[in-house]
Design a protein around this motif. Sequence first.
Motif, PDB file in Angstrom:
ATOM      1  N   VAL A 294     -93.640  51.168   3.132  1.00 49.96           N
ATOM      2  CA  VAL A 294     -92.825  51.132   3.955  1.00 49.96           C
ATOM      3  C   VAL A 294     -92.932  52.568   4.800  1.00 49.96           C
ATOM      4  O   VAL A 294     -92.806  52.671   5.963  1.00 49.96           O
ATOM      5  CB  VAL A 294     -91.186  51.121   3.372  1.00 49.96           C
TER       6      VAL A 294
ATOM      7  N   LEU B  21     -95.801  51.917   7.133  1.00 54.66           N
ATOM      8  CA  LEU B  21     -95.072  51.092   8.260  1.00 54.66           C
ATOM      9  C   LEU B  21     -94.267  51.889   9.221  1.00 54.66           C
ATOM     10  O   LEU B  21     -94.395  51.755  10.555  1.00 54.66           O
ATOM     11  CB  LEU B  21     -94.231  49.995   7.606  1.00 54.66           C
ATOM     12  N   TYR B  22     -93.303  52.603   8.699  1.00 58.89           N
ATOM     13  CA  TYR B  22     -92.314  53.245   9.707  1.00 58.89           C
ATOM     14  C   TYR B  22     -93.405  54.457  10.447  1.00 58.89           C
ATOM     15  O   TYR B  22     -93.104  54.562  11.668  1.00 58.89           O
ATOM     16  CB  TYR B  22     -91.503  54.237   8.840  1.00 58.89           C
TER      17      TYR B  22
ATOM     18  N   VAL C 287     -95.290  52.742  13.127  1.00 51.50           N
ATOM     19  CA  VAL C 287     -94.396  51.621  14.254  1.00 51.50           C
ATOM     20  C   VAL C 287     -93.696  52.491  14.915  1.00 51.50           C
ATOM     21  O   VAL C 287     -93.377  52.199  16.101  1.00 51.50           O
ATOM     22  CB  VAL C 287     -93.606  50.534  13.356  1.00 51.50           C
TER      23      VAL C 287
ATOM     24  N   ALA D 230     -99.736  48.944  18.367  1.00 52.85           N
ATOM     25  CA  ALA D 230     -99.451  47.599  17.839  1.00 52.85           C
ATOM     26  C   ALA D 230     -99.252  47.416  16.444  1.00 52.85           C
ATOM     27  O   ALA D 230    -100.569  47.798  15.686  1.00 52.85           O
ATOM     28  CB  ALA D 230    -100.471  46.622  18.490  1.00 52.85           C
ATOM     29  N   THR D 231     -98.092  47.380  15.757  1.00 55.35           N
ATOM     30  CA  THR D 231     -98.345  47.475  14.389  1.00 55.35           C
ATOM     31  C   THR D 231     -98.174  46.062  13.593  1.00 55.35           C
ATOM     32  O   THR D 231     -97.446  45.045  14.322  1.00 55.35           O
ATOM     33  CB  THR D 231     -96.882  48.216  14.095  1.00 55.35           C
ATOM     34  N   MET D 232     -98.858  45.884  12.666  1.00 55.68           N
ATOM     35  CA  MET D 232     -98.783  44.704  11.938  1.00 55.68           C
ATOM     36  C   MET D 232     -98.075  44.740  10.487  1.00 55.68           C
ATOM     37  O   MET D 232     -97.724  45.890  10.251  1.00 55.68           O
ATOM     38  CB  MET D 232    -100.374  44.512  11.522  1.00 55.68           C
ATOM     39  N   GLY D 233     -97.906  43.768  10.057  1.00 52.79           N
ATOM     40  CA  GLY D 233     -97.268  43.697   8.596  1.00 52.79           C
ATOM     41  C   GLY D 233     -97.947  44.506   7.366  1.00 52.79           C
ATOM     42  O   GLY D 233     -99.170  44.746   7.746  1.00 52.79           O
ATOM     43  N   ILE D 234     -97.451  44.941   6.532  1.00 51.57           N
ATOM     44  CA  ILE D 234     -98.124  45.970   5.709  1.00 51.57           C
ATOM     45  C   ILE D 234     -99.237  45.116   4.855  1.00 51.57           C
ATOM     46  O   ILE D 234     -99.115  43.928   4.526  1.00 51.57           O
ATOM     47  CB  ILE D 234     -96.947  46.348   4.574  1.00 51.57           C
ATOM     48  N   GLY D 235    -100.363  45.872   5.020  1.00 50.54           N
ATOM     49  CA  GLY D 235    -101.516  45.262   4.424  1.00 50.54           C
ATOM     50  C   GLY D 235    -102.296  44.124   5.054  1.00 50.54           C
ATOM     51  O   GLY D 235    -103.229  43.535   4.727  1.00 50.54           O
ATOM     52  N   ASN D 236    -101.647  43.691   6.324  1.00 50.24           N
ATOM     53  CA  ASN D 236    -102.291  42.574   7.099  1.00 50.24           C
ATOM     54  C   ASN D 236    -103.329  42.628   7.979  1.00 50.24           C
ATOM     55  O   ASN D 236    -103.093  42.780   9.278  1.00 50.24           O
ATOM     56  CB  ASN D 236    -101.039  41.954   7.803  1.00 50.24           C
TER      57      ASN D 236
ATOM     58  N   THR E  83    -105.814  41.000   8.378  1.00 51.75           N
ATOM     59  CA  THR E  83    -106.201  39.531   8.995  1.00 51.75           C
ATOM     60  C   THR E  83    -105.423  39.537  10.306  1.00 51.75           C
ATOM     61  O   THR E  83    -106.236  39.003  11.181  1.00 51.75           O
ATOM     62  CB  THR E  83    -105.418  38.393   8.114  1.00 51.75           C
ATOM     63  N   ASN E  84    -104.203  39.581  10.482  1.00 49.32           N
ATOM     64  CA  ASN E  84    -103.615  39.545  11.617  1.00 49.32           C
ATOM     65  C   ASN E  84    -103.973  40.496  12.877  1.00 49.32           C
ATOM     66  O   ASN E  84    -103.945  40.513  14.081  1.00 49.32           O
ATOM     67  CB  ASN E  84    -102.090  39.678  11.648  1.00 49.32           C
TER      68      ASN E  84
END
Lengths: 604, 604
Positions: free
Chosen positions: B526, B529-530, B533, B542-548, B550-551
């Motif tokens: 988290v 992430l903070y 983002v 452009a922020t992705m989900g944690i550890g993602n 792939t996206n």
Amino acid sequence: MSAKPVIGLLGGGQLGRMLCEAANILDFSVAILDEEKCPAKQVHQNDLHITGSFKDPEKIKQLAARCDVLTVEIEHVETTILEEIATKGVEVPSPDGNGTVLKKVPVHPSWKTIRLIQDKYQQKEYFAKQGIPVAEQVAIAEGSERLSSLRAAGDKFGYPFMLKGAKGSYDGRGNYKIDGPSDLETASSQMGDQPLYAEKWVPFEMELAVMVMRTEDSEGNFKAVHPYPVIETIHEDSICTKVLYPPRKVSDEIKKQAQKIASDVIASLWGRGVFAVEMFLTKDGRILVNEVAPRPHNSGHYTIEAVPQMSQFKAQIYSILDLVPRKGISLSPRVSSAIMLNILGGAKEDSHDRFVKLAEGSSDAFTDVYVHLYGKASKPGRKIGHITATGFSSVDQLASTVSPLIKCMDEIRLERIGSSAKATPAATPKVLPLVAMTMGSDSDLAVMSAGLKILDEFSVPYVVRITSAHRTPHLMMKFAAEMSASTCKVIIAGAGGAAHLPGMLASETHLPVIGVPIKASVLDGVDSLYSIVQMPRGIPCATMGIGNSTNAALLAIRILGNTYPEYAERMKEYQAKMAAEVYAKDEKLGEVGFQQYLAGMQKK
Amino acid sequence: MSAKPVIGLLGGGQLGRMLCEAANILDFSVAILDEEKCPAKQVHQNDLHITGSFKDPEKIKQLAARCDVLTVEIEHVETTILEEIATKGVEVPSPDGNGTVLKKVPVHPSWKTIRLIQDKYQQKEYFAKQGIPVAEQVAIAEGSERLSSLRAAGDKFGYPFMLKGAKGSYDGRGNYKIDGPSDLETASSQMGDQPLYAEKWVPFEMELAVMVMRTEDSEGNFKAVHPYPVIETIHEDSICTKVLYPPRKVSDEIKKQAQKIASDVIASLWGRGVFAVEMFLTKDGRILVNEVAPRPHNSGHYTIEAVPQMSQFKAQIYSILDLVPRKGISLSPRVSSAIMLNILGGAKEDSHDRFVKLAEGSSDAFTDVYVHLYGKASKPGRKIGHITATGFSSVDQLASTVSPLIKCMDEIRLERIGSSAKATPAATPKVLPLVAMTMGSDSDLAVMSAGLKILDEFSVPYVVRITSAHRTPHLMMKFAAEMSASTCKVIIAGAGGAAHLPGMLASETHLPVIGVPIKASVLDGVDSLYSIVQMPRGIPCATMGIGNSTNAALLAIRILGNTYPEYAERMKEYQAKMAAEVYAKDEKLGEVGFQQYLAGMQKK
């Protein structure tokens, strides 16, 4: 190079000239039958040219004798002689030196196609039989029965209806709009003795056209039809004056349907070559085929620059010589938009000079303007050249960029037809979106408006919509599908709480989606942030900081910068400006000290 | 149209032919002095043509008398007669019908420029005086002193050095590489009686060239120079055979410097027109001017398709007629890359046929291949045409796409020069990146590798680097700057903990940056992430989900889809495949029931 086939061309006007321009680059040999100084001969030297009329049967035979294939730049040619040449042959010296032998020379497109097309009534009767949508029509009797036949047509179709000459009309000349029974006698006498037919009035939204390339094998078996994109044509004074690629405000479905219908039409004909299919898009969204030209066409001139890898003229050569590669051929434009404007002779011999001069100086970093002149003397209303503008923006933006050219063209027309006549409105500059912004509720608009201001500041064309993932799921999906098929390159979505909108849109499009978490009444926006950012693997959503629609817009502009260099340049300027502002603040802080600085900030 | 100026052209080879092809479209009149059947006259009919040699002084005067401006397609012309025509004039019939008067005809480029360029030694002496970087050179004495002068050159420059003929060499003929003192006598006798000079050996990395347009006002005052982009030339057997735009692995600084030097060179000359500046890029990164051609040039043929709005031939017309708009003119390519391959006559008259045939079928959805043939009979090694390929990918990708063409061309060359000779390596297909991925530490690689696998799956060329925002801040900034100036379109950065890398990169580039938060040992990701983002307004990430990761890769591909339609298509396929997989799972669940399904999942 080994010996190349000689292409025999009936007619050496501007279409023949542009065919020769394409042939020159590839060093193909074209033998032209037309006057000595015709436009085509000016740009192609050939000992095989023949001086004379392309309607003269003897000259056509002479031409055929020295060629490997015959083609036409105009459909008003004698088809009996073409049939004879293709099926019986022409006399050529015998290879053994004794007398003559008959040599069959292929005619492309087929004399059969040309013959059918020469009679516009029969042409459409044929298409209707093939299941191709055309306007309702009825033949008008000749001689003493003509007037009663006309009245019957009026009874059948109602008024207005169109009265058309079945043969020999060109550029729309030979059409008469009959507004009521009182027009019938005048119309009949003005149209003269030619065979006529009546056509039901088609209230059309716009005119569309598709060029189609048709190939056949050496046995005359159909191989394939290759359609170009659909374009919009604008006619003024019954002459095509403007062509727009892509057509404005036409859905992808209509475009596909137009290409399909055009392909079906041309597949139903005979021979190799390129063909124009002119169509009406009716106000109720139907496509009706108007007419076909069995040759390169004014509506295809834009392909010279927009489809440079295979212009309609190169396509004419490739198709009639069967050079189209087996794997097919890309007819996709290499630009995003194109507008073709005809240069028509004006009131004076040099009226168009200012139009040409204006065009020569109109190219800029993002719009290319190409002048074509045909080597023809100017006469009022005569097609003496054309101008094509191409761009990497939408066709509406391009129309806006070249509006001085359109204005100049319209002025020259007004001078020519007399200033009392009303000018047809020019291509209206309406801008298609590059960014789509949407939000789940109008309560999000306050937050999202900061992003809209940035888009405005960078002059990015956008649409903004309210499409809730939960309250209007179908609208949201429809919106995603529409944007995916449009000019739009990025979707921005703002949402609060469960905040499903950005991620659901990402699932419904292949475009990049940017999500803006919006702080709702509880949880401080962290709920929205998590909901937007924690997308499953496979469906990315570019997440911004909570409430930061400014950055969503700026990211969209960075993404556009990859496709449109002007946005990359403006982003660099924006970043430099931001830096300069901080430098200035830093300097001021050093100058006035922190207390005064803070006091100044509190005053604001 | 009002009367247009007549352009007189000395020489009607392929350069003249392509000049005429440009003139035809704009309906300009070109009067050519050359043989009856020369390439240029084949594509431009004109009663003003003159049959004869472009070296014949009387014919040149005849030509001048009927023209408004003279230009050349070759620099080996008699400049005394051009000087006379430009400064004294030629006799033309007097307007009053009595006798003759002298008419001055402007010569562009100036006879002064042509005269200087005819002597390669003097040319470079002049450039050196203007402060333009050239290779060191020394004149070789004539007659009995030649051999001792050659030895002195060897002593001065060391071996190897180049011995060059000062005049009349063309396409590199007239050069001799002297490897040691034992070569001197042979070289001297092989070079014959011509004036010679020696040039220090330049160990160069590659050869570059820039076309430059030069304009002057009607008084002969310098107006401007407009450089085209820099390109890479490849010479084989002392002939330019391949041209690449942009040059491979050359920094933006070198490119700018080459354009600057080329502009300076041409600004120092006289007259209007287009000029080629050929340069060496040395292994130590210096640019040396090799020679100048005062005319369109083989290295500029790529402009016909790559800079369609102003090819070098259109530029020749626009500049000599002073038609360049006051606001300047865009010479930016409208494609991302271009490769020009010469069609040289092979061992047999039809050796090149298979090359042309291969090229005609080589265009596909993303690469356009254009064949140009000059209407010349084939002779071994003769330039009889060229092929230009253009694309919207990197030049390395384009080289890879057209490698069958390059291979075919190299084979024809081998047949011609004998299979014992070694082939020069073809344009090496190395791919430039579209995506840059970086991470703060190698411990992030395990997470980021999922994204790299996606990039591989979609065949996206990428670079991957470790650049920590805190441990290597300067490297991180340098990386951002390099990627911003490269072919790269998107940056992906992964970081954990304080996780500053994505945001800092976003501050240092105008490109879209995608951040992947990585879960560190505490706080469950988290924190990352903070940190990623919550960027300040102005700098989006452009922020992705944690550890993602792939996206992150999938978002990068969606973004590339805006510029490269193939990626948009493949994204649609990918999404359809994902959906199909879920449908299949759903069907299986319905078939086997949840217990068996779950058991199957647990086995995996």
